[in-house]
Scaffold this motif. Structure first.
Motif, short mmCIF file in Angstrom:
data_model
loop_
_atom_site.label_atom_id
_atom_site.label_comp_id
_atom_site.label_asym_id
_atom_site.label_seq_id
_atom_site.Cartn_x
_atom_site.Cartn_y
_atom_site.Cartn_z
N GLU A 199 0.82 -1.22 0.00
CA GLU A 199 0.00 0.00 0.00
C GLU A 199 0.85 1.26 0.00
O GLU A 199 0.41 2.31 -0.49
N ILE A 200 2.07 1.19 0.53
CA ILE A 200 2.92 2.38 0.54
C ILE A 200 3.91 2.39 -0.63
O ILE A 200 4.81 3.23 -0.69
N GLY A 201 3.75 1.42 -1.54
CA GLY A 201 4.51 1.45 -2.78
C GLY A 201 5.70 0.52 -2.88
O GLY A 201 6.47 0.61 -3.85
N ALA A 202 5.87 -0.37 -1.93
CA ALA A 202 6.95 -1.34 -2.02
C ALA A 202 6.62 -2.40 -3.06
O ALA A 202 5.46 -2.79 -3.23
N GLU A 203 7.64 -2.89 -3.73
CA GLU A 203 7.47 -3.96 -4.71
C GLU A 203 7.74 -5.30 -4.01
O GLU A 203 8.71 -5.43 -3.27
N ILE A 204 6.87 -6.27 -4.26
CA ILE A 204 6.96 -7.57 -3.60
C ILE A 204 7.38 -8.64 -4.60
O ILE A 204 6.85 -8.70 -5.71
N VAL A 205 8.33 -9.47 -4.18
CA VAL A 205 8.67 -10.67 -4.94
C VAL A 205 8.43 -11.86 -4.01
O VAL A 205 8.97 -11.91 -2.89
N VAL A 206 7.60 -12.78 -4.45
CA VAL A 206 7.29 -13.95 -3.64
C VAL A 206 8.38 -15.00 -3.82
O VAL A 206 8.74 -15.35 -4.95
N GLY A 207 8.91 -15.48 -2.72
CA GLY A 207 9.96 -16.48 -2.75
C GLY A 207 10.57 -16.62 -1.38
O GLY A 207 10.00 -16.15 -0.39
N ASP A 208 11.71 -17.26 -1.30
CA ASP A 208 12.41 -17.37 -0.02
C ASP A 208 13.90 -17.55 -0.27
O ASP A 208 14.33 -17.75 -1.40
N LEU A 209 14.65 -17.50 0.81
CA LEU A 209 16.11 -17.51 0.68
C LEU A 209 16.68 -18.89 0.39
O LEU A 209 17.90 -19.01 0.18
N ASP A 210 15.85 -19.92 0.37
CA ASP A 210 16.28 -21.24 -0.06
C ASP A 210 16.12 -21.44 -1.56
O ASP A 210 16.60 -22.42 -2.12
N SER A 211 15.43 -20.50 -2.21
CA SER A 211 15.11 -20.63 -3.63
C SER A 211 15.97 -19.69 -4.45
O SER A 211 15.73 -18.48 -4.51
N LEU A 212 16.99 -20.25 -5.11
CA LEU A 212 17.86 -19.42 -5.93
C LEU A 212 17.11 -18.70 -7.06
O LEU A 212 17.38 -17.52 -7.30
#
Length: 280
Positions: A40-53
């Motif tokens: 809502e404040i304009g951040a861009e989201i990438v779905v994933g995690d630090l185990d996933s290269l």
């Protein structure tokens, strides 16, 4: 574009502060439902995690600065370091704590391993070495509400406890700055050395009711944490840490927070006042 690698207590606040500065920021998250307010404040989201290269590489596209903040598992953080190197990232700002190759605490050995490889990578880096987090006191809230007090094997050891929001503020300030801070290590603490007895006194003042503190042995503390639901390995690591606190391991302060932010670090009383509902 700035990448923040997780949206936990430090990462979430770092993203919020960067957006306050009108900077482009991306955050890697497992569950986008938990970070709707950041979207809502304009951040861009990438779905994933630090185990996933693949998800890390996707998040790294077009990034100039990485704020590396996570629970500090070597394989995960080194995935980020290697991805940043491949992507030509200009700098990595790593949130860390005390790190030692021969520490009895695995978490500190892990941090040493990560830091060593980050330095060897050739990437420009800044290390933010935080003392104990005030937010860890929130884990005591159930015991305080149920019994009116809490215990620890930290004894009367003093800590330069810091509010995680101030760690985030330093990370955001450095990420936004035209000054590179390359190769610098900053020690981040609150304004005063604090014992758990003083934590109890501060909570008593803020809550308006008595909160007691009692010292525990290593085994008592470990077993209490296991009973509260922590995995045995983590409970043992935490009890080891508190034993080191009792021996003076966290008895240090630094002026780096006020120097970098131009304001004092938050006090324990300010922290307790802001989180009073958690203990009520």
């Amino acid at each position: 574009m700035i990448l923040v690698t997780t949206a936990g207590k430090v990462g979430f606040e770092t993203v919020r502060l960067l957006r306050q500065k009108a900077l482009s920021v991306r955050v890697l998250v497992r569950n986008p439902e938990k970070v709707k307010s950041l979207v809502e404040i304009g951040a861009e989201i990438v779905v994933g995690d630090l185990d996933s290269l693949p998800s890390i590489d996707k998040a790294m596209k077009g990034i100039q600065t990485v704020v590396l903040v996570s629970p500090g598992i070597p394989a995960q953080e080194l995935n980020v370091v290697h991805s940043a190197k491949r992507a030509g990232v200009k700098r990595v700002i790593k949130i860390t704590n005390d790190a030692s190759a021969d520490s009895p605490i695995a978490r500190r050995r892990w941090q040493y391993e990560i830091e060593a490889e980050l330095l060897a990578s050739g990437l420009n880096y800044t290390l933010l070495r935080a003392n104990a987090y005030m937010q860890n006191v929130l884990a005591l809230a159930p015991a305080i509400k149920k019994t009116g007090g809490f215990g620890s094997s930290a004894g009367l050891g003093r800590m330069g406890m810091i509010d995680a929001r101030d760690v985030a503020a330093v990370a955001a300030e450095i990420a936004a700055s035209s000054v590179t801070h390359v190769g610098k290590t900053y020690k981040l603490t609150g304004p005063a050395l604090i014992t758990y007895s003083e934590v109890a006194a501060t909570l008593s003042k803020v809550l308006g009711r008595p909160v007691s503190y009692h010292e525990l042995s290593f085994e008592e503390d470990k077993n209490a944490m296991i009973h509260a639901g922590l995995p045995k390995e983590l409970a043992e690591m935490n009890a080891q840490f508190f034993g080191m606190v009792a021996g003076g391991d966290c008895d240090w302060l630094s002026e780096d927070v006020p120097v970098l932010l131009g304001r004092p670090a938050r006090s324990l009383e300010e922290f307790a006042t802001d989180y009073v509902s958690t203990f009520s």
